[in-house]
Design a protein around this motif. Structure first.
Motif, short mmCIF file in Angstrom:
data_model
loop_
_atom_site.label_atom_id
_atom_site.label_comp_id
_atom_site.label_asym_id
_atom_site.label_seq_id
_atom_site.Cartn_x
_atom_site.Cartn_y
_atom_site.Cartn_z
N LYS A 117 0.81 -1.22 0.00
CA LYS A 117 0.00 0.00 0.00
C LYS A 117 0.85 1.27 0.00
CE LYS A 117 -3.91 2.13 2.35
NZ LYS A 117 -4.89 2.02 3.45
N LYS A 118 1.87 1.30 0.84
CA LYS A 118 2.67 2.52 0.93
C LYS A 118 3.60 2.70 -0.27
CE LYS A 118 6.64 0.80 3.58
NZ LYS A 118 7.40 0.96 4.84
N LEU A 119 3.67 1.70 -1.14
CA LEU A 119 4.54 1.77 -2.31
C LEU A 119 3.77 2.07 -3.59
CD1 LEU A 119 6.71 -1.39 -1.51
CD2 LEU A 119 7.23 1.01 -0.98
N LEU A 120 2.45 2.27 -3.49
CA LEU A 120 1.64 2.53 -4.68
C LEU A 120 2.01 3.87 -5.32
CD1 LEU A 120 -1.92 1.40 -3.50
CD2 LEU A 120 -0.29 0.12 -4.87
N LEU A 121 1.88 3.94 -6.62
CA LEU A 121 2.12 5.18 -7.35
C LEU A 121 0.84 6.00 -7.33
CD1 LEU A 121 3.78 7.03 -9.14
CD2 LEU A 121 3.04 5.68 -11.12
N LYS A 122 0.88 7.17 -6.68
CA LYS A 122 -0.29 8.04 -6.56
C LYS A 122 -0.06 9.30 -7.40
CE LYS A 122 -2.40 5.76 -3.09
NZ LYS A 122 -3.80 5.37 -3.02
N MET A 123 -0.84 9.46 -8.44
CA MET A 123 -0.77 10.66 -9.27
C MET A 123 -2.18 11.05 -9.68
SD MET A 123 2.61 10.15 -11.69
CE MET A 123 2.73 11.92 -12.05
N GLU A 124 -2.31 12.30 -10.11
CA GLU A 124 -3.62 12.78 -10.56
C GLU A 124 -4.11 11.95 -11.75
OE1 GLU A 124 -5.23 15.93 -9.54
OE2 GLU A 124 -3.88 15.84 -7.82
N HIS A 125 -5.40 11.61 -11.71
CA HIS A 125 -6.04 10.90 -12.81
C HIS A 125 -5.28 9.63 -13.22
CE1 HIS A 125 -8.89 14.18 -13.44
NE2 HIS A 125 -7.87 15.01 -13.32
N LEU A 126 -4.78 8.93 -12.24
CA LEU A 126 -4.05 7.68 -12.50
C LEU A 126 -4.50 6.64 -11.48
CD1 LEU A 126 -1.71 6.29 -14.11
CD2 LEU A 126 -0.22 6.95 -12.21
N GLN A 127 -5.03 5.53 -11.97
CA GLN A 127 -5.45 4.44 -11.10
C GLN A 127 -4.25 3.53 -10.83
OE1 GLN A 127 -8.31 3.94 -9.61
NE2 GLN A 127 -9.36 5.67 -10.55
N PRO A 128 -3.79 3.43 -9.58
CA PRO A 128 -2.63 2.60 -9.31
C PRO A 128 -2.92 1.10 -9.40
CG PRO A 128 -3.49 3.49 -7.27
CD PRO A 128 -4.28 4.12 -8.37
N VAL A 129 -4.20 0.74 -9.34
CA VAL A 129 -4.60 -0.66 -9.51
C VAL A 129 -5.62 -0.71 -10.64
CG1 VAL A 129 -5.57 -2.71 -8.41
CG2 VAL A 129 -4.25 -1.07 -7.04
N ARG A 130 -5.27 -1.41 -11.70
CA ARG A 130 -6.17 -1.43 -12.84
C ARG A 130 -6.25 -2.81 -13.45
NH1 ARG A 130 -2.64 2.83 -16.46
NH2 ARG A 130 -0.76 1.57 -16.75
N SER A 131 -7.34 -3.03 -14.17
CA SER A 131 -7.60 -4.35 -14.75
C SER A 131 -6.75 -4.58 -15.99
CB SER A 131 -9.08 -4.48 -15.12
OG SER A 131 -9.89 -4.39 -13.97
N VAL A 132 -6.24 -5.81 -16.11
CA VAL A 132 -5.56 -6.27 -17.32
C VAL A 132 -6.14 -7.64 -17.66
CG1 VAL A 132 -3.45 -4.96 -16.96
CG2 VAL A 132 -3.66 -7.22 -15.94
N ASP A 133 -5.75 -8.17 -18.80
CA ASP A 133 -6.34 -9.44 -19.26
C ASP A 133 -6.17 -10.56 -18.25
OD1 ASP A 133 -7.11 -8.17 -21.55
OD2 ASP A 133 -5.36 -8.82 -22.72
N SER A 134 -5.01 -10.61 -17.60
CA SER A 134 -4.72 -11.75 -16.72
C SER A 134 -5.06 -11.48 -15.25
CB SER A 134 -3.23 -12.10 -16.82
OG SER A 134 -2.44 -10.96 -16.53
N GLY A 135 -5.73 -10.35 -14.96
CA GLY A 135 -6.08 -10.05 -13.57
C GLY A 135 -5.97 -8.57 -13.28
N ARG A 136 -5.08 -8.21 -12.34
CA ARG A 136 -4.88 -6.80 -11.99
C ARG A 136 -3.40 -6.42 -12.08
NH1 ARG A 136 -8.96 -4.00 -9.14
NH2 ARG A 136 -10.95 -5.00 -9.65
N GLU A 137 -3.19 -5.15 -12.45
CA GLU A 137 -1.84 -4.61 -12.51
C GLU A 137 -1.72 -3.52 -11.44
OE1 GLU A 137 0.90 -3.47 -16.21
OE2 GLU A 137 -0.71 -2.02 -15.89
#
Length: 463
Positions: free
Chosen positions: A76-96
């Motif tokens: 959690k503390k290592l997530l990339l937080k930026m404006e209009h950017l989802q740090p967890v997003r769906s990809v074909d094989s699951g989540r990125e």
């Protein structure tokens, strides 16, 4: 170090919320070269949004959908937080899961043991390209990357409804259009950006504004301390930085108290006081301010508790205030309540203090009880120099014509206006002697007291 007050306040915030907020800002994006806007935008004075596009390599984890809820707490503390950017997003094989490149350089930068227990291995880790653009940076980050690095940036601004009000220093004026566009883009509900064009030197003390971006719509709605206000910002004075000071005075007042507001504006002191069921006499010379004062009193349903006047401050003191106070003394001399006079026109309010001198004749007050409820004056003033607190006291005493001793109730710092220029509230009590002493005699008394102080200081120095 945390003060006891800060610790007490923190104790009222749920623990998980405090941790969440701390972790959300654990790593500053602008401390990471990869996450900064392109260096080529430095010095740009015409906003070119396309120039902020940038491609970088970002560390990331790819995990099956079923593992996401167990993996997120570990990174959690290592997530990339930026404006209009989802740090967890769906990809074909699951989540990125996008990770911050400052703390995460390789698989070994992660809590590998805990991740492997969740069946996440180095095979799930990689670096891949990410495209950033203008939308991914905040207003502060954009401006920090564009404005001259060796000069002071945009330090602050005010929000009044849909208007953003700037007071730009000279070195930022070539960038004013860009600054306006960035703020309008980035700040929620911002439609108009204006700059303070000149110092406040007109009769009605309202800002002279320069529209630098957006719509020329100056009628605003805003709330201060829970009270709604409406006005035309281009024609009246309003400073949201004074909201705490307005609240301080209103908190002193109790239902049944009396407030004389000499420079009421659109009502930041008067309307909340009247809403609190105080007896209010409010005045302002600016006819537009007076109209909005009436409007705000009506909107807040406190008209029965407020009388409003559109006249000069001195005339208000020597006529309306004088007569109303005398009538109250005659009718309620034995009742317990407090009387306050606010004079919030810091550039010149002290010049009106001499209006209280000899406001009444000795004969007028002789028929009244000896122990009256005398008003407490709260006058606001600017002072510029090294010891501004001493300077502002001298300024008040000089205009009032008396050295304040037991009458002085306090000198409170309100805010810093400019380098070595501060705003203060000086609170003191009017006395029978001050209210009945002729001006010349009062000046003589002040001079005598100052001479006595100087003589005493000289004796101490000699000893």
């Amino acid at each position: 170090m945390f003060t006891l007050t800060v610790l007490k306040r923190l104790s009222k915030i749920p623990y998980l919320l405090r941790i969440s907020k701390r972790l959300r800002h654990y790593y500053r994006n602008m401390d990471c070269t990869e996450l900064q806007p392109p260096s080529s935008v430095r010095g740009m004075n015409v906003l070119q949004r396309a120039e902020f596009q940038k491609r970088i390599q970002i560390p990331r984890l790819k995990v099956p959908e079923s593992h996401v809820q167990r993996v997120i707490p570990l990174v959690k503390k290592l997530l990339l937080k930026m404006e209009h950017l989802q740090p967890v997003r769906s990809v074909d094989s699951g989540r990125e899961i996008l990770l911050h490149p400052l703390p995460v350089k390789s698989w070994q930068s992660l809590p590998t043991e805990a991740l492997e227990k969740q069946q996440v291995t180095e095979d799930n880790f990689c670096h891949a390209e990410l495209e950033l653009n203008y939308e991914n940076w905040s207003a502060n980050e954009i401006l920090k990357s564009v404005l001259p690095a060796n000069e002071e940036g945009l330090s602050s601004f005010s929000r009044i409804g849909h208007i953003v009000h700037l007071n730009l220093r000279d070195h930022l004026l070539p960038y004013k259009q860009l600054i306006g566009e960035v703020l309008r883009d980035k700040l929620p509900n911002c439609r108009t950006v204006v700059n303070k064009a000149t110092t406040i030197d007109n009769t009605y003390r309202n800002f002279q504004l320069e529209l630098i971006c957006g719509e020329p719509e100056y009628q605003v709605e805003t709330k201060e301390n829970g009270i709604p206000f409406e006005f035309d910002f281009s024609k009246v004075y309003w400073n949201p930085r004074l909201s705490t000071e307005h609240e301080r005075i209103v908190k002193i007042l109790q239902p049944g108290d009396v407030l004389y507001d000499v420079f009421a504006g659109v009502g930041p002191f008067s309307v909340p006081a009247a809403k609190k069921r105080c007896h209010v006499l409010a005045n302002d010379l600016n006819p537009v301010s007076f109209q909005w004062l009436q409007h705000n009193a009506k909107r807040n349903k406190c008209l029965p508790n407020i009388q409003m006047y559109n006249t000069d401050g001195r005339e208000f003191i020597v006529k309306e205030l004088r007569e109303d106070l005398l009538q109250r003394w005659r009718a309620t001399a034995d009742k317990a309540y407090s009387i306050h006079i606010t004079m919030n026109l810091p550039a010149m309010a002290v010049e009106f203090l001499d209006a209280f001198r000899a406001l009444y004749t000795t004969e007028e007050l002789a028929e009244l009880p000896e122990h009256l409820i005398y008003p407490q004056v709260h006058v606001y003033a600017f002072a510029k120099g090294e010891d501004t607190k001493t300077l502002v006291r001298q300024l008040v005493e000089s205009n009032l014509g008396v050295v304040l001793d037991n009458e002085l109730q306090g000198i409170s710092f309100v805010r810093n206006v400019a380098p070595n220029k501060d705003m203060y509230r000086v609170s003191f009590e009017l006395t029978r002697q001050l209210l009945t002493t002729p001006k010349q005699a009062l000046r003589k008394r002040a001079a005598e007291e100052q001479d006595e102080c100087s003589e005493a200081a000289t004796k101490v120095k000699c000893v």
